[in-house]
Design a protein around this motif. Structure first.
Motif, PDB file in Angstrom:
ATOM      1  N   TYR A   1      31.001  52.751  79.935  1.00 28.77           N
ATOM      2  CA  TYR A   1      32.006  53.346  79.058  1.00 28.77           C
ATOM      3  C   TYR A   1      31.507  54.693  78.578  1.00 28.77           C
ATOM      4  O   TYR A   1      30.331  55.037  78.754  1.00 28.77           O
ATOM      5  N   CYS A   2      32.388  55.479  77.983  1.00 29.02           N
ATOM      6  CA  CYS A   2      31.961  56.772  77.442  1.00 29.02           C
ATOM      7  C   CYS A   2      32.886  57.176  76.304  1.00 29.02           C
ATOM      8  O   CYS A   2      33.906  56.538  76.049  1.00 29.02           O
ATOM      9  N   PHE A   3      32.501  58.228  75.644  1.00 26.85           N
ATOM     10  CA  PHE A   3      33.285  58.795  74.557  1.00 26.85           C
ATOM     11  C   PHE A   3      33.589  60.241  74.904  1.00 26.85           C
ATOM     12  O   PHE A   3      32.732  60.950  75.436  1.00 26.85           O
ATOM     13  N   CYS A   4      34.800  60.656  74.610  1.00 26.65           N
ATOM     14  CA  CYS A   4      35.202  62.037  74.858  1.00 26.65           C
ATOM     15  C   CYS A   4      35.793  62.588  73.564  1.00 26.65           C
ATOM     16  O   CYS A   4      36.666  61.964  72.957  1.00 26.65           O
ATOM     17  N   GLU A   5      35.331  63.738  73.157  1.00 32.28           N
ATOM     18  CA  GLU A   5      35.847  64.377  71.944  1.00 32.28           C
ATOM     19  C   GLU A   5      36.717  65.562  72.340  1.00 32.28           C
ATOM     20  O   GLU A   5      36.287  66.436  73.094  1.00 32.28           O
ATOM     21  N   PHE A   6      37.929  65.561  71.833  1.00 26.42           N
ATOM     22  CA  PHE A   6      38.852  66.663  72.065  1.00 26.42           C
ATOM     23  C   PHE A   6      38.893  67.567  70.843  1.00 26.42           C
ATOM     24  O   PHE A   6      38.524  67.161  69.739  1.00 26.42           O
ATOM     25  N   ARG A   7      39.367  68.784  71.033  1.00 28.93           N
ATOM     26  CA  ARG A   7      39.430  69.740  69.931  1.00 28.93           C
ATOM     27  C   ARG A   7      40.411  69.291  68.852  1.00 28.93           C
ATOM     28  O   ARG A   7      40.159  69.464  67.664  1.00 28.93           O
ATOM     29  N   GLY A   8      41.530  68.695  69.255  1.00 29.66           N
ATOM     30  CA  GLY A   8      42.531  68.300  68.265  1.00 29.66           C
ATOM     31  C   GLY A   8      43.056  66.897  68.499  1.00 29.66           C
ATOM     32  O   GLY A   8      42.950  66.353  69.595  1.00 29.66           O
ATOM     33  N   ILE A   9      43.637  66.341  67.467  1.00 24.94           N
ATOM     34  CA  ILE A   9      44.183  64.988  67.544  1.00 24.94           C
ATOM     35  C   ILE A   9      45.350  64.934  68.525  1.00 24.94           C
ATOM     36  O   ILE A   9      45.508  63.960  69.262  1.00 24.94           O
ATOM     37  N   GLU A  10      46.156  65.997  68.567  1.00 26.60           N
ATOM     38  CA  GLU A  10      47.282  66.026  69.499  1.00 26.60           C
ATOM     39  C   GLU A  10      46.801  65.942  70.941  1.00 26.60           C
ATOM     40  O   GLU A  10      47.417  65.267  71.770  1.00 26.60           O
ATOM     41  N   ASP A  11      45.696  66.631  71.247  1.00 25.30           N
ATOM     42  CA  ASP A  11      45.134  66.593  72.601  1.00 25.30           C
ATOM     43  C   ASP A  11      44.654  65.185  72.947  1.00 25.30           C
ATOM     44  O   ASP A  11      44.864  64.703  74.063  1.00 25.30           O
ATOM     45  N   ALA A  12      44.016  64.532  71.992  1.00 25.66           N
ATOM     46  CA  ALA A  12      43.522  63.169  72.220  1.00 25.66           C
ATOM     47  C   ALA A  12      44.691  62.204  72.417  1.00 25.66           C
ATOM     48  O   ALA A  12      44.652  61.353  73.315  1.00 25.66           O
ATOM     49  N   ASP A  13      45.727  62.337  71.610  1.00 27.69           N
ATOM     50  CA  ASP A  13      46.897  61.476  71.758  1.00 27.69           C
ATOM     51  C   ASP A  13      47.561  61.673  73.116  1.00 27.69           C
ATOM     52  O   ASP A  13      47.992  60.721  73.763  1.00 27.69           O
ATOM     53  N   TYR A  14      47.622  62.926  73.564  1.00 30.76           N
ATOM     54  CA  TYR A  14      48.204  63.226  74.872  1.00 30.76           C
ATOM     55  C   TYR A  14      47.347  62.606  75.981  1.00 30.76           C
ATOM     56  O   TYR A  14      47.872  62.042  76.939  1.00 30.76           O
ATOM     57  N   ALA A  15      46.036  62.690  75.854  1.00 29.75           N
ATOM     58  CA  ALA A  15      45.133  62.102  76.850  1.00 29.75           C
ATOM     59  C   ALA A  15      45.343  60.596  76.949  1.00 29.75           C
ATOM     60  O   ALA A  15      45.341  60.026  78.044  1.00 29.75           O
ATOM     61  N   ILE A  16      45.552  59.954  75.814  1.00 31.43           N
ATOM     62  CA  ILE A  16      45.802  58.503  75.818  1.00 31.43           C
ATOM     63  C   ILE A  16      47.091  58.206  76.573  1.00 31.43           C
ATOM     64  O   ILE A  16      47.128  57.322  77.433  1.00 31.43           O
TER      65      ILE A  16
END
Length: 85
Positions: free
Chosen positions: A35-50
């Motif tokens: 498994y891994c962790f990925c940090e995005f610059r913004g919450i919107e980017d993370a939500d889109y990735a999901i």
């Protein structure tokens, strides 16, 4: 393991600006733990990735992409995602 931090970085970069990718390793064998962790610059980017990347197949196995449990702090900039199978 076929998946590397670089591969995850490139995959996540397709959906938004990546700040950091971390793949924890076993302390004894030094192998990745799957498994891994990925940090995005913004919450919107993370939500889109999901929305886009959750359950896509990587080397024939579906990956789970969701918010990391430690990402519950509201005052931080960016968002961490947990990626596993």
């Amino acid at each position: 393991p076929q998946v590397s931090e670089e591969l995850v970085w490139e995959l996540m970069l397709q959906v938004g600006p990546v700040v950091n990718v971390h793949m924890p390793r076993d302390q004894v064998t030094t192998n990745h733990q799957g498994y891994c962790f990925c940090e995005f610059r913004g919450i919107e980017d993370a939500d889109y990735a999901i929305r886009v990347l959750n359950m896509i197949k990587l080397y024939g196995k579906p990956i789970r992409v969701n918010k990391a449990s430690k990402d519950k702090k509201e005052n931080e900039i960016g968002a961490n995602l947990f990626i596993g199978n």
